[in-house]
Design a protein around this motif. Structure first.
Motif, PDB file in Angstrom:
ATOM      1  N   GLY A  10       9.599 -22.827  -4.416  1.00 16.22           N
ATOM      2  CA  GLY A  10      10.865 -23.088  -3.626  1.00 16.22           C
ATOM      3  C   GLY A  10      10.336 -23.907  -2.318  1.00 16.22           C
ATOM      4  N   LEU A  11      11.287 -23.937  -1.290  1.00 15.68           N
ATOM      5  CA  LEU A  11      11.066 -24.706  -0.294  1.00 15.68           C
ATOM      6  C   LEU A  11      10.582 -23.602   0.928  1.00 15.68           C
ATOM      7  CD1 LEU A  11      11.015 -26.978   1.989  1.00 15.68           C
ATOM      8  CD2 LEU A  11      13.507 -26.699   1.841  1.00 15.68           C
ATOM      9  N   VAL A  12       9.577 -23.705   1.683  1.00 13.55           N
ATOM     10  CA  VAL A  12       9.486 -22.725   2.565  1.00 13.55           C
ATOM     11  C   VAL A  12       9.049 -23.542   3.817  1.00 13.55           C
ATOM     12  CG1 VAL A  12       6.981 -22.370   1.804  1.00 13.55           C
ATOM     13  CG2 VAL A  12       8.169 -20.617   3.022  1.00 13.55           C
ATOM     14  N   GLN A  13       8.892 -23.025   5.181  1.00 12.35           N
ATOM     15  CA  GLN A  13       8.322 -23.639   6.443  1.00 12.35           C
ATOM     16  C   GLN A  13       6.672 -23.273   6.342  1.00 12.35           C
ATOM     17  OE1 GLN A  13      10.738 -22.289   9.774  1.00 12.35           O
ATOM     18  NE2 GLN A  13      12.028 -24.181   9.606  1.00 12.35           N
ATOM     19  N   ALA A  14       6.109 -24.216   7.012  1.00  8.71           N
ATOM     20  CA  ALA A  14       4.718 -24.058   7.003  1.00  8.71           C
ATOM     21  C   ALA A  14       4.529 -22.705   7.834  1.00  8.71           C
ATOM     22  CB  ALA A  14       4.183 -25.170   8.298  1.00  8.71           C
ATOM     23  N   GLY A  15       3.394 -21.989   7.239  1.00  4.74           N
ATOM     24  CA  GLY A  15       3.201 -20.604   7.914  1.00  4.74           C
ATOM     25  C   GLY A  15       3.531 -19.308   7.158  1.00  4.74           C
ATOM     26  N   GLY A  16       4.859 -19.797   6.256  1.00  4.21           N
ATOM     27  CA  GLY A  16       5.652 -19.034   5.443  1.00  4.21           C
ATOM     28  C   GLY A  16       4.803 -18.593   3.973  1.00  4.21           C
ATOM     29  N   SER A  17       5.464 -17.683   3.293  1.00  2.00           N
ATOM     30  CA  SER A  17       5.090 -17.176   2.158  1.00  2.00           C
ATOM     31  C   SER A  17       5.834 -17.366   0.850  1.00  2.00           C
ATOM     32  CB  SER A  17       4.700 -15.763   2.340  1.00  2.00           C
ATOM     33  OG  SER A  17       3.953 -15.437   3.319  1.00  2.00           O
ATOM     34  N   ALA A  40      -0.087 -32.285  -6.805  1.00  4.39           N
ATOM     35  CA  ALA A  40       0.410 -32.972  -5.763  1.00  4.39           C
ATOM     36  C   ALA A  40       0.882 -34.443  -6.174  1.00  4.39           C
ATOM     37  CB  ALA A  40      -0.189 -32.906  -4.531  1.00  4.39           C
ATOM     38  N   PRO A  41       2.107 -34.827  -5.752  1.00  2.00           N
ATOM     39  CA  PRO A  41       2.554 -36.426  -5.952  1.00  2.00           C
ATOM     40  C   PRO A  41       1.390 -37.390  -5.720  1.00  2.00           C
ATOM     41  CG  PRO A  41       4.203 -35.392  -4.664  1.00  2.00           C
ATOM     42  CD  PRO A  41       2.839 -34.386  -4.900  1.00  2.00           C
ATOM     43  N   SER A  84       0.394 -17.770   4.678  1.00  2.00           N
ATOM     44  CA  SER A  84       0.153 -19.012   5.677  1.00  2.00           C
ATOM     45  C   SER A  84      -0.076 -20.372   5.005  1.00  2.00           C
ATOM     46  CB  SER A  84      -1.171 -18.903   6.087  1.00  2.00           C
ATOM     47  OG  SER A  84      -1.375 -17.669   6.769  1.00  2.00           O
ATOM     48  N   LEU A  85       1.394 -20.610   4.327  1.00  2.00           N
ATOM     49  CA  LEU A  85       1.313 -22.001   3.651  1.00  2.00           C
ATOM     50  C   LEU A  85       1.372 -23.184   4.435  1.00  2.00           C
ATOM     51  CD1 LEU A  85       3.917 -20.939   1.084  1.00  2.00           C
ATOM     52  CD2 LEU A  85       1.886 -21.983   0.602  1.00  2.00           C
ATOM     53  N   LYS A  86       0.705 -24.094   4.220  1.00  2.00           N
ATOM     54  CA  LYS A  86       0.694 -25.370   4.793  1.00  2.00           C
ATOM     55  C   LYS A  86       1.367 -26.762   4.178  1.00  2.00           C
ATOM     56  CE  LYS A  86      -3.827 -24.093   6.280  1.00  2.00           C
ATOM     57  NZ  LYS A  86      -5.514 -24.428   6.119  1.00  2.00           N
ATOM     58  N   PRO A  87       1.638 -27.771   4.734  1.00  2.00           N
ATOM     59  CA  PRO A  87       2.388 -28.809   3.908  1.00  2.00           C
ATOM     60  C   PRO A  87       1.640 -29.280   3.247  1.00  2.00           C
ATOM     61  CG  PRO A  87       2.797 -29.052   6.430  1.00  2.00           C
ATOM     62  CD  PRO A  87       1.862 -27.741   6.260  1.00  2.00           C
ATOM     63  N   ASP A  88       0.122 -29.374   3.191  1.00  2.00           N
ATOM     64  CA  ASP A  88      -0.740 -29.762   2.030  1.00  2.00           C
ATOM     65  C   ASP A  88      -0.632 -28.933   0.896  1.00  2.00           C
ATOM     66  OD1 ASP A  88      -3.381 -31.006   4.143  1.00  2.00           O
ATOM     67  OD2 ASP A  88      -1.717 -31.935   3.598  1.00  2.00           O
ATOM     68  N   ASP A  89       0.012 -27.816   0.990  1.00  2.00           N
ATOM     69  CA  ASP A  89       0.042 -27.027  -0.337  1.00  2.00           C
ATOM     70  C   ASP A  89       1.299 -27.294  -1.153  1.00  2.00           C
ATOM     71  OD1 ASP A  89      -0.738 -24.135   1.709  1.00  2.00           O
ATOM     72  OD2 ASP A  89      -2.055 -25.281   0.380  1.00  2.00           O
ATOM     73  N   THR A  90       2.117 -28.339  -0.721  1.00  2.00           N
ATOM     74  CA  THR A  90       2.940 -28.859  -1.508  1.00  2.00           C
ATOM     75  C   THR A  90       2.604 -29.423  -2.782  1.00  2.00           C
ATOM     76  OG1 THR A  90       4.344 -29.402   0.540  1.00  2.00           O
ATOM     77  CG2 THR A  90       4.980 -30.297  -1.369  1.00  2.00           C
ATOM     78  N   ALA A  91       3.285 -28.942  -3.867  1.00  2.00           N
ATOM     79  CA  ALA A  91       2.390 -29.349  -5.077  1.00  2.00           C
ATOM     80  C   ALA A  91       3.535 -28.603  -6.289  1.00  2.00           C
ATOM     81  CB  ALA A  91       1.152 -29.258  -5.566  1.00  2.00           C
ATOM     82  N   VAL A  92       3.364 -29.227  -7.650  1.00  2.00           N
ATOM     83  CA  VAL A  92       3.710 -28.327  -8.543  1.00  2.00           C
ATOM     84  C   VAL A  92       2.617 -27.301  -9.187  1.00  2.00           C
ATOM     85  CG1 VAL A  92       4.657 -28.239 -11.015  1.00  2.00           C
ATOM     86  CG2 VAL A  92       5.631 -30.247  -9.410  1.00  2.00           C
ATOM     87  N   THR A 117       6.173 -24.947 -11.395  1.00  2.00           N
ATOM     88  CA  THR A 117       7.019 -24.612 -10.590  1.00  2.00           C
ATOM     89  C   THR A 117       6.736 -25.406  -9.277  1.00  2.00           C
ATOM     90  OG1 THR A 117       8.174 -22.729  -9.429  1.00  2.00           O
ATOM     91  CG2 THR A 117       6.019 -22.399  -9.554  1.00  2.00           C
ATOM     92  N   GLN A 118       7.970 -25.872  -8.635  1.00  2.00           N
ATOM     93  CA  GLN A 118       7.635 -26.678  -7.256  1.00  2.00           C
ATOM     94  C   GLN A 118       7.737 -25.868  -6.026  1.00  2.00           C
ATOM     95  OE1 GLN A 118       7.560 -30.375  -7.003  1.00  2.00           O
ATOM     96  NE2 GLN A 118       6.901 -29.715  -5.153  1.00  2.00           N
ATOM     97  N   VAL A 119       6.422 -26.061  -5.320  1.00  2.00           N
ATOM     98  CA  VAL A 119       6.326 -25.545  -4.073  1.00  2.00           C
ATOM     99  C   VAL A 119       6.173 -26.790  -3.182  1.00  2.00           C
ATOM    100  CG1 VAL A 119       4.884 -24.256  -2.374  1.00  2.00           C
ATOM    101  CG2 VAL A 119       5.008 -23.540  -4.955  1.00  2.00           C
ATOM    102  N   THR A 120       7.407 -26.348  -2.060  1.00  2.00           N
ATOM    103  CA  THR A 120       7.506 -27.624  -0.904  1.00  2.00           C
ATOM    104  C   THR A 120       7.280 -26.658   0.079  1.00  2.00           C
ATOM    105  OG1 THR A 120       8.879 -28.891  -2.547  1.00  2.00           O
ATOM    106  CG2 THR A 120       8.590 -29.367  -0.026  1.00  2.00           C
ATOM    107  N   VAL A 121       6.520 -27.212   1.354  1.00  2.00           N
ATOM    108  CA  VAL A 121       6.189 -26.624   2.337  1.00  2.00           C
ATOM    109  C   VAL A 121       6.545 -27.584   3.458  1.00  2.00           C
ATOM    110  CG1 VAL A 121       4.436 -25.439   3.831  1.00  2.00           C
ATOM    111  CG2 VAL A 121       4.326 -25.218   1.386  1.00  2.00           C
ATOM    112  N   SER A 122       7.589 -27.429   4.372  1.00  2.00           N
ATOM    113  CA  SER A 122       7.944 -28.378   5.201  1.00  2.00           C
ATOM    114  C   SER A 122       7.191 -27.925   6.599  1.00  2.00           C
ATOM    115  CB  SER A 122       9.224 -28.070   5.499  1.00  2.00           C
ATOM    116  OG  SER A 122       9.634 -26.906   5.875  1.00  2.00           O
ATOM    117  N   SER A 123       6.914 -28.977   7.411  1.00  2.00           N
ATOM    118  CA  SER A 123       6.016 -28.873   8.449  1.00  2.00           C
ATOM    119  C   SER A 123       7.154 -28.356   9.731  1.00  2.00           C
ATOM    120  CB  SER A 123       5.451 -29.982   8.919  1.00  2.00           C
ATOM    121  OG  SER A 123       6.325 -31.454   8.919  1.00  2.00           O
TER     122      SER A 123
END
Length: 123
Positions: A10-17, A40-41, A84-92, A117-123
């Motif tokens: 799913g979509l989560v903000q940076a720092g989330g889980s 990642a793309p 502690s997710l980071k934007p760089d963790d965005t990937a399938v 499964t898509q993981v998107t981390v927003s900054s």
């Protein structure tokens, strides 16, 4: 038909889980090592974590060490707790099962793959 199915992205903000799950159907992977990879793309698929058939041996990529935790059940389901997710963790994110009992960071060791499964981390 043997299948692996990931869920929990799913979509989560940076720092989330997020907690990813991977369930097997058609057979069990109780004697197989299990792993998680991501892509990642525009990038190649990369290793994230792997766990042996009894869970006693675990490997992590340096980029996720200390933030991600892999676990599994005796039946061969696996989970990836991502903190502690980071934007760089965005990937399938993909789960996979090997034909051996010890974990590997080499994707060629894995003969069974989920659809991702898509993981998107927003900054």
């Amino acid at each position: 038909q043997v299948q692996l199915a990931e869920s929990g992205g799913g979509l989560v903000q940076a720092g989330g889980s997020l907690r990813l799950s991977c369930a097997a159907s058609g057979r069990t992977f109780s004697n197989n090592a299990l792993g998680w990879f991501r892509q990642a793309p525009g990038k190649e698929r990369e290793f994230v974590a792997a766990i042996s058939w009894r869970g006693g041996l675990i490997y992590y990529a340096d980029s996720v060490k200390g933030r991600f935790t892999v676990s599994r059940t005796n039946a061969g389901n696996t989970y990836l707790q991502m903190n502690s997710l980071k934007p760089d963790d965005t990937a399938v994110y993909y789960c996979a099962a090997t034909n051996i009992d010890y974990p590997s960071s080499d994707s060629t060791a894995y003969g069974f793959w989920g659809q991702g499964t898509q993981v998107t981390v927003s900054s």
